[in-house]
Design a protein around this motif. Structure first.
Motif, PDB file in Angstrom:
ATOM      1  N   ASP A 105      36.784  92.490  75.213  1.00 21.48           N
ATOM      2  CA  ASP A 105      35.871  93.246  74.344  1.00 21.48           C
ATOM      3  C   ASP A 105      35.127  92.338  73.371  1.00 21.48           C
ATOM      4  OD1 ASP A 105      36.721  95.628  75.595  1.00 21.48           O
ATOM      5  OD2 ASP A 105      38.384  95.843  74.182  1.00 21.48           O
ATOM      6  N   GLY A 106      34.738  91.157  73.854  1.00 25.14           N
ATOM      7  CA  GLY A 106      33.929  90.256  73.045  1.00 25.14           C
ATOM      8  C   GLY A 106      34.682  89.494  71.972  1.00 25.14           C
ATOM      9  N   MET A 107      36.027  89.537  72.022  1.00 23.34           N
ATOM     10  CA  MET A 107      36.833  88.844  71.018  1.00 23.34           C
ATOM     11  C   MET A 107      37.889  87.981  71.689  1.00 23.34           C
ATOM     12  SD  MET A 107      37.464  91.738  68.110  1.00 23.34           S
ATOM     13  CE  MET A 107      37.612  90.588  66.738  1.00 23.34           C
ATOM     14  N   VAL A 108      38.143  86.823  71.093  1.00 23.27           N
ATOM     15  CA  VAL A 108      39.207  85.962  71.574  1.00 23.27           C
ATOM     16  C   VAL A 108      40.531  86.528  71.049  1.00 23.27           C
ATOM     17  CG1 VAL A 108      40.164  83.625  71.570  1.00 23.27           C
ATOM     18  CG2 VAL A 108      37.676  83.947  71.621  1.00 23.27           C
ATOM     19  N   ARG A 109      41.444  86.792  71.977  1.00 26.48           N
ATOM     20  CA  ARG A 109      42.743  87.391  71.626  1.00 26.48           C
ATOM     21  C   ARG A 109      43.860  86.360  71.547  1.00 26.48           C
ATOM     22  NH1 ARG A 109      42.397  93.160  71.586  1.00 26.48           N
ATOM     23  NH2 ARG A 109      40.218  93.591  71.983  1.00 26.48           N
ATOM     24  N   ALA A 110      43.737  85.287  72.359  1.00 25.22           N
ATOM     25  CA  ALA A 110      44.800  84.286  72.405  1.00 25.22           C
ATOM     26  C   ALA A 110      44.259  82.982  72.963  1.00 25.22           C
ATOM     27  CB  ALA A 110      45.959  84.779  73.272  1.00 25.22           C
ATOM     28  N   CYS A 111      44.973  81.912  72.648  1.00 30.24           N
ATOM     29  CA  CYS A 111      44.647  80.592  73.182  1.00 30.24           C
ATOM     30  C   CYS A 111      45.949  79.818  73.351  1.00 30.24           C
ATOM     31  CB  CYS A 111      43.708  79.840  72.238  1.00 30.24           C
ATOM     32  SG  CYS A 111      43.325  78.168  72.790  1.00 30.24           S
ATOM     33  N   ASP A 112      46.082  79.189  74.506  1.00 32.39           N
ATOM     34  CA  ASP A 112      47.219  78.316  74.777  1.00 32.39           C
ATOM     35  C   ASP A 112      46.618  76.976  75.150  1.00 32.39           C
ATOM     36  OD1 ASP A 112      49.595  77.128  75.482  1.00 32.39           O
ATOM     37  OD2 ASP A 112      50.089  78.547  77.076  1.00 32.39           O
ATOM     38  N   GLU A 113      46.883  75.944  74.337  1.00 28.66           N
ATOM     39  CA  GLU A 113      46.212  74.670  74.578  1.00 28.66           C
ATOM     40  C   GLU A 113      47.158  73.484  74.507  1.00 28.66           C
ATOM     41  OE1 GLU A 113      43.221  74.655  71.423  1.00 28.66           O
ATOM     42  OE2 GLU A 113      44.355  73.093  70.409  1.00 28.66           O
ATOM     43  N   LEU A 114      46.767  72.457  75.232  1.00 24.74           N
ATOM     44  CA  LEU A 114      47.428  71.158  75.185  1.00 24.74           C
ATOM     45  C   LEU A 114      46.375  70.136  74.807  1.00 24.74           C
ATOM     46  CD1 LEU A 114      49.475  71.333  78.507  1.00 24.74           C
ATOM     47  CD2 LEU A 114      50.349  71.610  76.173  1.00 24.74           C
ATOM     48  N   THR A 115      46.721  69.265  73.872  1.00 26.32           N
ATOM     49  CA  THR A 115      45.787  68.228  73.455  1.00 26.32           C
ATOM     50  C   THR A 115      46.360  66.865  73.799  1.00 26.32           C
ATOM     51  OG1 THR A 115      46.725  68.127  71.233  1.00 26.32           O
ATOM     52  CG2 THR A 115      44.860  69.619  71.558  1.00 26.32           C
ATOM     53  N   HIS A 116      45.470  65.968  74.150  1.00 26.90           N
ATOM     54  CA  HIS A 116      45.851  64.597  74.450  1.00 26.90           C
ATOM     55  C   HIS A 116      44.946  63.678  73.640  1.00 26.90           C
ATOM     56  CE1 HIS A 116      47.010  61.011  76.587  1.00 26.90           C
ATOM     57  NE2 HIS A 116      45.765  60.787  76.942  1.00 26.90           N
ATOM     58  N   MET A 117      45.543  62.939  72.709  1.00 24.13           N
ATOM     59  CA  MET A 117      44.753  62.039  71.884  1.00 24.13           C
ATOM     60  C   MET A 117      44.290  60.849  72.725  1.00 24.13           C
ATOM     61  SD  MET A 117      45.652  60.039  68.376  1.00 24.13           S
ATOM     62  CE  MET A 117      45.437  61.398  67.270  1.00 24.13           C
ATOM     63  N   LEU A 118      42.985  60.645  72.739  1.00 26.24           N
ATOM     64  CA  LEU A 118      42.400  59.508  73.445  1.00 26.24           C
ATOM     65  C   LEU A 118      42.251  58.313  72.521  1.00 26.24           C
ATOM     66  CD1 LEU A 118      39.651  61.421  75.440  1.00 26.24           C
ATOM     67  CD2 LEU A 118      41.888  60.650  76.268  1.00 26.24           C
ATOM     68  N   SER A 119      41.931  58.586  71.258  1.00 26.40           N
ATOM     69  CA  SER A 119      41.838  57.530  70.256  1.00 26.40           C
ATOM     70  C   SER A 119      42.002  58.146  68.884  1.00 26.40           C
ATOM     71  CB  SER A 119      40.498  56.778  70.355  1.00 26.40           C
ATOM     72  OG  SER A 119      39.422  57.635  70.072  1.00 26.40           O
ATOM     73  N   GLY A 120      42.495  57.324  67.958  1.00 28.24           N
ATOM     74  CA  GLY A 120      42.714  57.777  66.597  1.00 28.24           C
ATOM     75  C   GLY A 120      44.059  57.305  66.095  1.00 28.24           C
ATOM     76  N   ALA A 121      44.319  57.572  64.843  1.00 29.28           N
ATOM     77  CA  ALA A 121      45.571  57.167  64.207  1.00 29.28           C
ATOM     78  C   ALA A 121      46.715  58.081  64.653  1.00 29.28           C
ATOM     79  CB  ALA A 121      45.420  57.223  62.692  1.00 29.28           C
ATOM     80  N   ALA A 122      47.891  57.515  64.804  1.00 31.74           N
ATOM     81  CA  ALA A 122      49.063  58.269  65.260  1.00 31.74           C
ATOM     82  C   ALA A 122      49.328  59.497  64.384  1.00 31.74           C
ATOM     83  CB  ALA A 122      50.293  57.364  65.284  1.00 31.74           C
ATOM     84  N   GLU A 123      49.075  59.379  63.080  1.00 29.53           N
ATOM     85  CA  GLU A 123      49.342  60.515  62.188  1.00 29.53           C
ATOM     86  C   GLU A 123      48.385  61.687  62.411  1.00 29.53           C
ATOM     87  OE1 GLU A 123      46.993  57.490  59.671  1.00 29.53           O
ATOM     88  OE2 GLU A 123      48.720  57.389  60.987  1.00 29.53           O
ATOM     89  N   ASP A 124      47.318  61.483  63.183  1.00 27.65           N
ATOM     90  CA  ASP A 124      46.372  62.570  63.479  1.00 27.65           C
ATOM     91  C   ASP A 124      46.654  63.246  64.827  1.00 27.65           C
ATOM     92  OD1 ASP A 124      44.919  62.464  61.129  1.00 27.65           O
ATOM     93  OD2 ASP A 124      43.609  60.893  61.871  1.00 27.65           O
ATOM     94  N   ARG A 125      47.750  62.885  65.445  1.00 27.18           N
ATOM     95  CA  ARG A 125      48.082  63.466  66.765  1.00 27.18           C
ATOM     96  C   ARG A 125      48.153  64.994  66.715  1.00 27.18           C
ATOM     97  NH1 ARG A 125      49.199  60.626  70.858  1.00 27.18           N
ATOM     98  NH2 ARG A 125      49.785  58.790  69.667  1.00 27.18           N
ATOM     99  N   ASP A 126      48.549  65.557  65.566  1.00 25.41           N
ATOM    100  CA  ASP A 126      48.670  67.020  65.439  1.00 25.41           C
ATOM    101  C   ASP A 126      47.415  67.666  64.843  1.00 25.41           C
ATOM    102  OD1 ASP A 126      48.847  66.179  62.787  1.00 25.41           O
ATOM    103  OD2 ASP A 126      50.460  67.585  62.297  1.00 25.41           O
ATOM    104  N   LEU A 127      46.311  66.963  64.812  1.00 23.68           N
ATOM    105  CA  LEU A 127      45.094  67.493  64.190  1.00 23.68           C
ATOM    106  C   LEU A 127      44.636  68.799  64.850  1.00 23.68           C
ATOM    107  CD1 LEU A 127      43.207  66.724  61.851  1.00 23.68           C
ATOM    108  CD2 LEU A 127      41.741  65.579  63.523  1.00 23.68           C
ATOM    109  N   GLY A 128      44.969  69.000  66.112  1.00 20.31           N
ATOM    110  CA  GLY A 128      44.580  70.218  66.817  1.00 20.31           C
ATOM    111  C   GLY A 128      45.319  71.469  66.385  1.00 20.31           C
ATOM    112  N   SER A 129      46.379  71.320  65.592  1.00 17.81           N
ATOM    113  CA  SER A 129      47.119  72.501  65.140  1.00 17.81           C
ATOM    114  C   SER A 129      47.529  72.441  63.675  1.00 17.81           C
ATOM    115  CB  SER A 129      48.378  72.678  65.997  1.00 17.81           C
ATOM    116  OG  SER A 129      49.234  71.557  65.879  1.00 17.81           O
ATOM    117  N   ARG A 130      47.214  71.355  63.009  1.00 19.49           N
ATOM    118  CA  ARG A 130      47.625  71.168  61.601  1.00 19.49           C
ATOM    119  C   ARG A 130      46.956  72.203  60.715  1.00 19.49           C
ATOM    120  NH1 ARG A 130      45.857  65.625  59.468  1.00 19.49           N
ATOM    121  NH2 ARG A 130      47.070  64.954  61.270  1.00 19.49           N
ATOM    122  N   HIS A 131      47.737  72.744  59.759  1.00 17.27           N
ATOM    123  CA  HIS A 131      47.187  73.698  58.786  1.00 17.27           C
ATOM    124  C   HIS A 131      47.930  73.607  57.477  1.00 17.27           C
ATOM    125  CE1 HIS A 131      50.285  76.026  60.962  1.00 17.27           C
ATOM    126  NE2 HIS A 131      50.457  76.706  59.850  1.00 17.27           N
TER     127      HIS A 131
END
Length: 131
Positions: A105-131
């Motif tokens: 109905d035109g709305m995102v209800r859920a998302c299941d994702e996996l991220t793979h860091m290609l480059s960046g600092a190790a401490e930013d590995r969780d940037l895709g879910s950090r809050h």
């Protein structure tokens, strides 16, 4: 005419990541209040997702996104996309993301994702879910 899942998710990417400011009223029209996200084993509800986006806006001065491939079947959309974030401290993070979205109905209800860091600092590995 009902929006396709890819159209809704593209609009979500624009609203949530590509714009310099987070438009929370627009976000509320795109993401269902019961939204659930699994990101690298972390669970986020709608409130956590908004906190995550606010954190990204504070930490990054620019985020770019390129959808490399996608497949849509009914309510399900699978994407493989590349995210590049220029952080305010001058560093950059590049991540490859594989995600399954549920759109109804035109709305995102859920998302299941996996991220793979290609480059960046190790401490930013969780940037895709950090809050």
């Amino acid at each position: 005419m009902q929006d396709t899942a890819i159209a809704v998710v593209r609009e979500l990417f624009d609203c949530a990541l590509l714009r310099p400011e987070l438009d929370e009223s627009r976000l509320a029209r795109l993401v269902h209040p019961d939204y659930r996200q699994q990101a690298d084993g972390r669970s986020l509800d709608y409130a956590d997702f908004v906190k995550h986006l606010r954190h990204l806006k504070q930490a990054c001065h620019r985020i770019g996104l390129e959808i490399l491939s996608w497949a849509e079947q009914g309510e399900r959309l699978f994407t493989r996309h590349l995210v590049t974030a220029d952080k305010r401290d001058g560093s950059q993070v590049r991540m490859l993301v594989i995600a399954e979205f549920r759109v109804r109905d035109g709305m995102v209800r859920a998302c299941d994702e996996l991220t793979h860091m290609l480059s960046g600092a190790a401490e930013d590995r969780d940037l895709g879910s950090r809050h």
